[in-house]
Scaffold this active site. Sequence first.
Site, PDB file in Angstrom:
ATOM      1  N   TYR A   1      15.719  16.041  -1.309  1.00 50.84           N
ATOM      2  CA  TYR A   1      15.046  16.777  -2.586  1.00 50.84           C
ATOM      3  C   TYR A   1      14.303  18.628  -1.639  1.00 50.84           C
ATOM      4  O   TYR A   1      13.819  19.146  -3.042  1.00 50.84           O
ATOM      5  CB  TYR A   1      13.598  16.521  -3.080  1.00 50.84           C
TER       6      TYR A   1
ATOM      7  N   CYS B   1     -11.513 -21.473  18.889  1.00 50.76           N
ATOM      8  CA  CYS B   1     -10.552 -21.774  17.830  1.00 50.76           C
ATOM      9  C   CYS B   1     -11.080 -22.607  16.905  1.00 50.76           C
ATOM     10  O   CYS B   1     -11.531 -24.251  17.552  1.00 50.76           O
ATOM     11  CB  CYS B   1      -8.906 -22.426  18.643  1.00 50.76           C
TER      12      CYS B   1
ATOM     13  N   GLU C   1       7.997  16.561  -8.701  1.00 52.08           N
ATOM     14  CA  GLU C   1       9.001  15.522  -8.751  1.00 52.08           C
ATOM     15  C   GLU C   1       8.480  14.153  -8.535  1.00 52.08           C
ATOM     16  O   GLU C   1       7.326  14.116  -7.819  1.00 52.08           O
ATOM     17  CB  GLU C   1       9.407  16.465  -7.724  1.00 52.08           C
TER      18      GLU C   1
ATOM     19  N   CYS D   1      -5.628 -18.486  20.699  1.00 55.69           N
ATOM     20  CA  CYS D   1      -6.437 -19.732  20.853  1.00 55.69           C
ATOM     21  C   CYS D   1      -4.930 -19.727  22.657  1.00 55.69           C
ATOM     22  O   CYS D   1      -4.152 -20.150  22.322  1.00 55.69           O
ATOM     23  CB  CYS D   1      -6.024 -20.800  19.702  1.00 55.69           C
TER      24      CYS D   1
ATOM     25  N   CYS E   1      -8.984 -26.902  17.417  1.00 57.80           N
ATOM     26  CA  CYS E   1      -9.783 -27.194  18.742  1.00 57.80           C
ATOM     27  C   CYS E   1     -10.860 -27.109  19.538  1.00 57.80           C
ATOM     28  O   CYS E   1     -10.743 -27.453  21.033  1.00 57.80           O
ATOM     29  CB  CYS E   1      -8.185 -27.231  19.607  1.00 57.80           C
TER      30      CYS E   1
ATOM     31  N   CYS F   1      -3.251 -27.162  21.251  1.00 62.01           N
ATOM     32  CA  CYS F   1      -3.785 -26.757  20.176  1.00 62.01           C
ATOM     33  C   CYS F   1      -3.352 -27.549  18.982  1.00 62.01           C
ATOM     34  O   CYS F   1      -1.978 -27.485  18.743  1.00 62.01           O
ATOM     35  CB  CYS F   1      -4.168 -25.747  20.121  1.00 62.01           C
TER      36      CYS F   1
ATOM     37  N   ASP G   1       8.480   6.917  -1.735  1.00 62.51           N
ATOM     38  CA  ASP G   1       7.895   6.086  -0.699  1.00 62.51           C
ATOM     39  C   ASP G   1       8.823   5.917   0.306  1.00 62.51           C
ATOM     40  O   ASP G   1       9.310   4.746   0.620  1.00 62.51           O
ATOM     41  CB  ASP G   1       6.886   5.254  -1.134  1.00 62.51           C
TER      42      ASP G   1
ATOM     43  N   LYS H   1      -1.517  12.006  -5.084  1.00 64.24           N
ATOM     44  CA  LYS H   1      -1.253  10.058  -5.064  1.00 64.24           C
ATOM     45  C   LYS H   1      -1.636   9.967  -5.991  1.00 64.24           C
ATOM     46  O   LYS H   1      -2.946   9.964  -6.458  1.00 64.24           O
ATOM     47  CB  LYS H   1      -1.458  10.177  -3.665  1.00 64.24           C
TER      48      LYS H   1
ATOM     49  N   LYS I   1       7.668  11.277  -6.037  1.00 62.30           N
ATOM     50  CA  LYS I   1       7.076  11.256  -4.435  1.00 62.30           C
ATOM     51  C   LYS I   1       6.995  10.494  -3.636  1.00 62.30           C
ATOM     52  O   LYS I   1       6.872   9.415  -4.432  1.00 62.30           O
ATOM     53  CB  LYS I   1       4.876  11.976  -3.578  1.00 62.30           C
TER      54      LYS I   1
HETATM   55  S1  IVH Z   1       9.096  18.049   0.073  1.00 61.57           S
HETATM   56  C1  IVH Z   1       7.487  20.872   3.278  1.00 61.57           C
HETATM   57  N1  IVH Z   1       9.385  16.069  -1.701  1.00 61.57           N
HETATM   58  O1  IVH Z   1       6.375  12.752   1.881  1.00 61.57           O
HETATM   59  C2  IVH Z   1       7.462  19.453   3.324  1.00 61.57           C
HETATM   60  N2  IVH Z   1       8.504  15.702  -0.061  1.00 61.57           N
HETATM   61  O2  IVH Z   1       4.056  13.287   2.626  1.00 61.57           O
HETATM   62  C3  IVH Z   1       8.227  19.531   1.980  1.00 61.57           C
HETATM   63  N3  IVH Z   1       8.098  13.094   0.431  1.00 61.57           N
HETATM   64  O3  IVH Z   1       6.935  15.255   4.674  1.00 61.57           O
HETATM   65  C4  IVH Z   1       8.062  18.375   1.488  1.00 61.57           C
HETATM   66  N4  IVH Z   1       8.775  12.952  -1.300  1.00 61.57           N
HETATM   67  O4  IVH Z   1       8.581  13.282   3.565  1.00 61.57           O
HETATM   68  C5  IVH Z   1       8.990  16.686  -1.058  1.00 61.57           C
HETATM   69  N5  IVH Z   1       9.839  15.078  -3.927  1.00 61.57           N
HETATM   70  C6  IVH Z   1       9.434  15.844  -2.899  1.00 61.57           C
HETATM   71  C7  IVH Z   1       9.214  14.445  -1.333  1.00 61.57           C
HETATM   72  C8  IVH Z   1       8.500  14.020  -0.146  1.00 61.57           C
HETATM   73  C9  IVH Z   1       8.368  12.532  -0.735  1.00 61.57           C
HETATM   74  C10 IVH Z   1       7.664  12.979   2.021  1.00 61.57           C
HETATM   75  C11 IVH Z   1       8.962  13.886   2.540  1.00 61.57           C
HETATM   76  C12 IVH Z   1       6.358  14.322   2.847  1.00 61.57           C
HETATM   77  C13 IVH Z   1       5.858  13.702   2.323  1.00 61.57           C
HETATM   78  C14 IVH Z   1       4.839  14.086   2.146  1.00 61.57           C
END
Ligand code: IVH
Length: 683
Positions: A232, A425, A114, A443, A428, A448, A118, A331, A116
Amino acid sequence: MTPAEAQKRIAQLRHELASHDEHYYRQARPEISDFEYDVLKAELADLEARFPELATVNSPTRRVGDDRAEGFARVKHRLAMTTLDNTYDEAELREFHARLVKALASEDLDYTVEPKIDGVAVSLTYEHGRLTRAVTRGDGEEGDDVTANVRTLRGLPHTLRPGDDLLAPALPELIEIRGEIFLREEEFRRINQLQEEAGEALYANPRNLAAGTLKLLDPKLVTARRLEVVLYGMGACEPAPELLALDAQTTLQTRLQEWGLPVVDKFWAVRGIDAVWAAIGELDRLRRSFAYPTDGAVVKLNRFSQQAVVGYRGAGQAARKLSPRWACAYKFAPDRAETRIRAISLQVGRTGAVTPVAELEPVLLAGTTVKRATLHNADEIARKDVRVGDAVLVEKAGEIIPAVVEVLLAKRPADSVPYVFPPECPACGTALVREEGGVKWLCPNPACPEKVRRKIEHFASKACLDIDGLGEEVVDLLLRHGLIKNLADLFTLKVDVLLPLKKSGEVWANNLVNAIAARRRADLWRVIHGLGIPQVGAASAKDLARRFRSLDALAAASLNDLVQIDGFGEKTAEAVRRWFDEPANQVLIAALLAAGLEPTPPGEAAAGAVLAGKTLVLTGTLPSLSRDEAAALIEAAGGKVSGSVSRKTHYVVAGEDAGSKLEKAKSLGVPVLDEAGLRALLG
Ligand code: IVH
């Protein structure tokens, strides 16, 4: 490395990581990139593995960062919210698979891959299909109750759709659904643009802005920023998932979608690690088209029964669960480019903070040419031993300002010398002083020239007095010709002294003098904001203007008067008091008033307004009024609506499903009204 050396380095890393955690989770203003953070954390984990006798339970490697903030009620998660182990390395990902093959005695493991996201982790509780609570991760066990803010999210249903299929299992009695709150890139840019116009600090990236927004105490302000959520995962579930035919990550995704919840655009259900790796590659190609920022892929063992077999790290000990063995985050390394530092220059801001900036050989990075990159502060330069002439890697991970993240020591010129942060600085020559409890060098000289320039620019900017035609260039021109030395001098400028500055400058000079004169009666809050008092942005300036109604009254306010203002902590109150105690600032105020500035206080609430001076908090669903309608009625009666309950709250208006705010009101003895009670109060 000897144990003694390791001990020293471990202590240093723990200290640094703790400070970065504070910036990232609590203040939502990180000082280093995620990648740099991960590198430090990996070094610490490596040392702790090599010297197990030096590992401790409370090391940052064994903790979930803590995002809890003041002003929110704390709620315990029914099932802890852990984090994930992450890696930037394909080999480590394959080791993750190898461990699972061994533990489950099977080669053919099914995974989901899936995006991830941010964003900011959140846990939503739905009871009998109704959203009853939203809580941040906090320390993993207990988070902040952000229900009021989360209810404002567009695209998040407050009630789950039971589904058309009569054979489909019923909605759970209670389910914790986990996901990330995020902001789109466009929305991030839009808000930062407003911040810039308002003269406020810019947010480093969409994640920080989302985190900061989620922690605003006023849900109305949250509505104005279009936060979104994508879901998710699952925490607690009653009845047990198997009784609801929820047996795998793929099933959960389908079910979330059927219930009408926002889910990821795309995920892959694959068998074996090679297919996982291929899916990650595909995700990397697609991810820039998703609405949410992604920084990697999350690989999960698909079947819940297999997840249960492998379990969590740390689960055996008395300590809390750490991270699941059934999932791993891979990552994507951020965009980076190699270049060289030509020089290090120093910028002096209006508060006197001196920021080091690397002047670079121009390099193409993530589609733009980068010529300058921040070096953050003197400590960061020393930590990385950055020198003029160094070959460096610069990174741009969604951040506005590219940063120097690594020095390529192998390419360092033989004759390079360590960079010495100047003790004075650059503008000045005054000896710099270290910010109390912080990392900045300041400063301290009120005269200044750089500080004065920045202060005047700020005072004249759109966010403050909004003086037409008085931008950076004109401020510079006036300063260079000695026509102004401080803010007050602006109001005594005459057309005849301006005429010689520009060829045929008559129209220009007249316009400028008129534009300044037009702001003599500026709103009091704009003047307060324009003074550049530390900690005081536009919102606090408005609070101060409402409460004190004149500069003189504000200057005479005691610390006690200041902390009484809703939303003012001790830090802000002290900053205001300290600013007005400074003799140079008292001279400035007197000069501004003598030069004819007549700040206008905000209009009074209608005479005899029933709620004048009263703060109310709304919680839960009222029978006939929407939250906005209730807030409008309260404000029309002179009252203020706040997002959090404190001792200063006069009334809490509670409707159905009122949660922690109602509990807090009861515990603090704040009177609680229902809708009828509110209407009675309003007459
Ligand atoms: S599952 C038991 N799925 O990234 C933890 N987390 O760096 C299961 N995150 O703690 C988390 N996308 O806050 C899961 N598709 C995804 C995610 C995801 C972002 C976050 C989540 C996690 C953190 C870890």
